[in-house]
Design a protein around this motif. Structure first.
Motif, PDB file in Angstrom:
ATOM      1  N   PRO A   1      -2.985  42.280  33.857  1.00 42.42           N
ATOM      2  CA  PRO A   1      -3.909  41.482  33.047  1.00 42.42           C
ATOM      3  C   PRO A   1      -4.585  42.321  31.974  1.00 42.42           C
ATOM      4  CG  PRO A   1      -4.298  41.089  35.368  1.00 42.42           C
ATOM      5  CD  PRO A   1      -3.306  42.184  35.290  1.00 42.42           C
TER       6      PRO A   1
ATOM      7  N   ALA B   1      -7.485  56.147  33.289  1.00 43.62           N
ATOM      8  CA  ALA B   1      -6.885  56.031  34.611  1.00 43.62           C
ATOM      9  C   ALA B   1      -7.338  54.778  35.321  1.00 43.62           C
ATOM     10  CB  ALA B   1      -7.257  57.244  35.454  1.00 43.62           C
TER      11      ALA B   1
ATOM     12  N   THR C   1      -5.637  46.283  33.156  1.00 35.97           N
ATOM     13  CA  THR C   1      -6.294  46.767  34.369  1.00 35.97           C
ATOM     14  C   THR C   1      -5.703  48.066  34.872  1.00 35.97           C
ATOM     15  OG1 THR C   1      -4.832  45.428  35.712  1.00 35.97           O
ATOM     16  CG2 THR C   1      -6.977  44.508  35.211  1.00 35.97           C
TER      17      THR C   1
ATOM     18  N   LYS D   1     -10.498  48.315  42.919  1.00 38.49           N
ATOM     19  CA  LYS D   1     -11.837  47.796  43.140  1.00 38.49           C
ATOM     20  C   LYS D   1     -11.686  46.448  43.819  1.00 38.49           C
ATOM     21  CE  LYS D   1     -15.999  46.619  40.753  1.00 38.49           C
ATOM     22  NZ  LYS D   1     -17.021  47.563  40.457  1.00 38.49           N
TER      23      LYS D   1
ATOM     24  N   LEU E   1     -13.359  51.577  34.566  1.00 37.86           N
ATOM     25  CA  LEU E   1     -13.805  51.817  35.925  1.00 37.86           C
ATOM     26  C   LEU E   1     -13.574  53.246  36.374  1.00 37.86           C
ATOM     27  CD1 LEU E   1     -12.649  48.628  37.788  1.00 37.86           C
ATOM     28  CD2 LEU E   1     -14.910  49.200  37.005  1.00 37.86           C
TER      29      LEU E   1
ATOM     30  N   SER F   1      -9.193  50.571  35.152  1.00 40.32           N
ATOM     31  CA  SER F   1      -9.218  49.312  34.424  1.00 40.32           C
ATOM     32  C   SER F   1     -10.118  49.425  33.204  1.00 40.32           C
ATOM     33  CB  SER F   1      -9.759  48.246  35.370  1.00 40.32           C
ATOM     34  OG  SER F   1      -9.845  47.021  34.749  1.00 40.32           O
TER      35      SER F   1
ATOM     36  N   TYR G   1      -3.289  41.207  40.037  1.00 42.93           N
ATOM     37  CA  TYR G   1      -4.418  40.896  39.172  1.00 42.93           C
ATOM     38  C   TYR G   1      -5.656  41.732  39.463  1.00 42.93           C
ATOM     39  CZ  TYR G   1      -1.502  36.844  38.396  1.00 42.93           C
ATOM     40  OH  TYR G   1      -0.454  36.023  38.112  1.00 42.93           O
ATOM     41  N   GLY G   2      -5.528  42.726  40.329  1.00 38.71           N
ATOM     42  CA  GLY G   2      -6.728  43.474  40.682  1.00 38.71           C
ATOM     43  C   GLY G   2      -7.105  44.485  39.622  1.00 38.71           C
ATOM     44  N   ASP G   3      -8.357  44.911  39.671  1.00 38.61           N
ATOM     45  CA  ASP G   3      -8.856  45.957  38.787  1.00 38.61           C
ATOM     46  C   ASP G   3      -8.630  47.288  39.455  1.00 38.61           C
ATOM     47  OD1 ASP G   3     -11.821  44.300  37.504  1.00 38.61           O
ATOM     48  OD2 ASP G   3      -9.842  44.584  36.638  1.00 38.61           O
ATOM     49  N   TYR G   4      -8.086  48.230  38.724  1.00 36.34           N
ATOM     50  CA  TYR G   4      -7.822  49.535  39.306  1.00 36.34           C
ATOM     51  C   TYR G   4      -8.903  50.511  38.896  1.00 36.34           C
ATOM     52  CZ  TYR G   4      -3.178  48.177  40.754  1.00 36.34           C
ATOM     53  OH  TYR G   4      -2.135  47.569  41.372  1.00 36.34           O
ATOM     54  N   GLU G   5      -9.442  51.246  39.882  1.00 34.38           N
ATOM     55  CA  GLU G   5     -10.403  52.288  39.523  1.00 34.38           C
ATOM     56  C   GLU G   5      -9.689  53.554  39.126  1.00 34.38           C
ATOM     57  OE1 GLU G   5     -13.924  51.507  42.643  1.00 34.38           O
ATOM     58  OE2 GLU G   5     -13.683  53.534  41.890  1.00 34.38           O
ATOM     59  N   TRP G   6      -8.574  53.824  39.736  1.00 32.25           N
ATOM     60  CA  TRP G   6      -7.807  55.028  39.430  1.00 32.25           C
ATOM     61  C   TRP G   6      -6.363  54.718  39.726  1.00 32.25           C
ATOM     62  CZ3 TRP G   6      -4.599  58.687  41.682  1.00 32.25           C
ATOM     63  CH2 TRP G   6      -4.471  59.882  40.957  1.00 32.25           C
TER      64      TRP G   6
END
Lengths: 127, 385
Positions: free
Chosen positions: B229, B269, B247, A99, B289, B271, A106-111
Motif C-alpha cells: 500500500p 527501512a 509501507t 506495527k 516508522l 513504512s 497491508y500492514g505497516d512495517y517498522e523495519w
C-alpha cells in the motif's frame, strides 16, 4: 531460521526440559532495533523470578544473526558450574518488524530487511 | 536556546508520543517541544499544518481531538482548541480566513472559528463526508476547496462556501478482467497546481489522476507501483511528477504525463508516513516508522543529503518552504572573533612550514596558550616521522 538441530540430534544431551520457565539471557542486543527485538524475545517467556528449575535460554546476537541455545546448569562447587545442553538449537535472522498484528499484505512495517540496500557493507550491522 | 532558534528549523515532525520535533539541518540539531511535560500516547500527533501568517505558526492535531497552536517565533505552544464530534483521529487540518477546518476518520468535517482563547465553541459548518476517511487536503490555490478520500470512500471535492453537495465526486474504475469490482482505498490526495486536476495514491498500489474539468468522472490516468500500500505522496517542484512512499519504505518518482516510473530513492527501512518536497529546491523530506528523518536530493544527483535519528515513531512532517536555509547570526560577537584568530594562526603556520620536522615541537612550545588548541588538532596529522 537456519542451522536447526532438534533435540534428538544433540549429542550428550540432558533429560527432557520439564515445562518449567527458563531464565533468559540476551547477549549483544545493542542498537535501538536490537533492544526492541531483545525485549520481544524476553516477553515470549512468562516473567517469573522464582528460578525453580535451573534452565536457561540464551539468545546471542552476533553480526545480525541470533543464536538460540537451551541449557541446564548445576553448581559443582562454589566457583565451578557445569552446563548441559538440552533443547533444540537454531539460528535466526530478523526479516521484518511490523506495527500491529501480522498482516503481510497491508500492514505497516517498522523495519524491513532489504537485501540489496542493507547487506552491502560488512561493517554496518542493524541489530 | 532551543526555543530561540526554533524559527530557523527546517523540518517540523510530529511523533506518536505527542512530541513536536524541530530539526535544524544546517546545525544538525533536533529539539523537542511538548505542550505539557511528559510525552503521552494519547496526544499522538496525527496532522500538522502551517497556521495563518506565513510559517510562524503550526497547528498540531493530536489524537485526543485537540488542536494545539505552536509558535515558531517563540518556540512554545500557545494555546489549544478541543474539537469534538465524530470518531477517530484527525485526518486533515487546514486553515482559511481565520477559520480552522478539521476532518476526522468517521467523516465529519467541521469548520471552527479560530479564536484560540475559547476552549471550545460550536462549529460554523459541518459536513458528513462518509466513513473511513484517510486524508483531507486543502487546495493551496483555492483555500475553500477541500478534497477527501478514504477506504471505500471515493474521492470527493467540496466547496466550503458552496452547497452541501460535493463539487466533484469521482467514479470507480471499470470492473477488472475477472469482472470484479475494484476496491477503493485513497490514502493520499494532492491538488495539481495550475489546473483542476487531483492525484491520489491508493492502498492497492495505484496512482490515479482525476480531472474535474473533463466530462469523465473516472480517473484520467492510472499507474501502479510495487506490491504494497502507498501511504504518502508529494508533488515535485515542476509538478510533472509525484513521489510516493509505501509501507515497505520504498520511495518512487512517477511521471504524471506518461504514468511511468522515473526512479526510486533508497534508505528507508520502515513504512513511510510523511513526505514533502520543497517548493523550489529539489529536496524531499521523508519520515516513517523507522524513526529516522531523511532528506533526499531528487535531481542532479539523486541521493541522500541528511539523515537524523529521532527517537520516536514519526507520523507527519512539515518542511519549511523558505529559500535561504542558512541561519541568521544569533550572537554578533562570535563571527567577529573567529576570523581574527584564523588569520593570525594561518600566518603563523605558514611561517612554520618551512622549518624542519625536528624543530617543530620547540617552536610549538614557545608560541603560547593560544596555539595549544591548534597543536591538538595537528597531532593526528602525525608530525612525528
Amino acid at each position: 531460521m537456519s542451522s536447526v538441530r532438534l533435540r534428538k540430534e544433540i549429542k550428550r544431551r540432558g533429560k527432557d526440559p520439564i515445562g518449567h520457565i527458563p531464565e533468559i539471557i540476551l547477549n549483544n542486543f545493542t542498537t535501538r532495533l536490537g533492544h526492541s527485538v531483545g525485549c520481544m524475545f524476553a516477553f515470549l517467556f512468562p516473567h517469573n523470578l522464582q528460578f525453580i528449575r535451573r534452565e536457561v535460554a540464551t539468545f546471542h546476537n552476533q553480526r545480525d544473526c541470533i543464536f538460540f541455545r537451551l541449557h541446564r546448569y548445576i553448581f559443582k562447587s562454589e566457583k565451578k558450574g557445569g552446563i548441559q545442553e538440552l533443547g533444540p538449537r537454531f539460528t535466526i535472522k530478523l526479516r521484518s518488524l511490523q506495527k500491529g498484528t501480522f498482516d503481510s499484505k497491508y500492514g505497516d512495517y517498522e523495519w524491513v530487511h532489504k537485501l540489496w540496500e542493507m547487506d552491502i557493507s560488512r561493517r554496518k550491522l542493524h541489530i | 536556546m532551543a526555543a530561540a532558534g526554533a524559527r530557523w528549523n527546517h523540518v517540523w515532525v510530529g511523533t506518536e508520543t505527542g512530541i513536536l520535533k524541530g530539526v535544524n539541518l544546517q546545525r544538525k540539531q533536533a529539539a523537542n517541544f511538548t505542550a505539557a511535560g511528559q510525552p503521552r500516547r494519547e496526544e499522538a500527533v496525527s496532522a500538522l499544518c502551517w497556521g495563518a501568517g506565513g510559517e510562524t505558526q503550526i497547528l498540531v492535531g493530536c489524537a485526543d481531538r485537540t488542536v494545539r497552536y505552536f509558535s515558531t517565533e517563540e518556540g512554545r505552544f500557545q494555546g489549544q482548541k478541543h474539537c469534538p464530534g465524530g470518531e477517530g483521529t484527525f485526518r486533515g487540518l487546514a486553515q482559511v480566513d481565520g477559520t480552522l477546518i478539521t476532518c476526522v476518520e468517521s467523516g465529519i468535517v467541521r469548520v471552527w472559528r479560530d479564536n484560540d482563547k475559547e476552549a471550545s465553541s460550536d462549529p460554523l459548518l459541518e459536513l458528513s463526508v462518509g466513513p473511513g476517511v484517510c486524508r483531507m487536503r486543502q487546495d493551496p490555490a483555492h483555500p475553500h476547496l477541500i478534497a477527501t478520500g478514504g477506504k471505500e470512500n471515493a474521492l470527493k471535492v467540496w466547496d466550503l462556501q458552496g452547497s452541501e453537495e460535493p463539487v466533484f465526486r469521482a467514479k470507480n474504475v471499470r470492473n477488472d478482467w475477472l469482472d470484479l469490482r475494484v476496491p477503493i482505498w485513497d490514502q493520499d490526495i494532492q491538488f495539481l497546481p495550475e489546473s483542476q486536476k487531483l492525484v491520489t495514491c491508493t492502498g492497492y498500489h495505484q496512482v490515479r489522476v482525476y480531472d474535474p474539468a473533463s466530462p469523465q468522472r473516472r480517473p484520467v490516468l492510472e499507474a501502479t507501483y510495487g506490491e504494497y500500500p502507498l501511504t504518502a505522496m508529494t508533488l515535485t517542484p515542476g509538478a510533472n511528477s509525484v513521489i510516493v512512499g509505501n509501507t515497505h519504505g520504498q520511495l518512487a518518482e512517477i511521471d504524471l504525463r506518461q504514468g511511468r516510473l522515473l526512479g526510486c530513492l533508497k534508505g528507508l527501512a520502515g513504512s513511510v508516513r510523511g513526505l514533502q518536497c520543497h517548493p523550489s529546491k529539489p529536496l524531499l523530506a521523508s519520515c516513517g516508522l523507522d524513526r529516522v528523518l531523511r532528506v533526499h536530493r531528487i535531481r542532479n544527483p539523486r541521493g541522500l543529503e541528511h539523515k537524523v535519528y529521532l527517537k520516536s515513531q514519526l507520523n507527519c512532517l512539515l518542511l519549511s518552504g523558505r529559500d535561504n536555509w542558512e541561519d541568521e547570526p544569533q550572537e554578533p560577537q562570535e563571527p567577529k572573533k573567529a576570523p581574527l584568530e584564523d588569520t593570525e594562526t594561518d600566518e603563523l603556520w605558514a611561517s612554520l612550514e618551512a622549518a624542519a620536522k625536528r624543530k617543530l615541537p620547540d617552536l610549538e612550545r614557545t608560541q603560547g596558550a593560544l596555539q595549544t588548541r591548534r597543536r591538538k588538532k595537528q597531532r593526528p596529522g602525525s608530525t612525528s616521522p
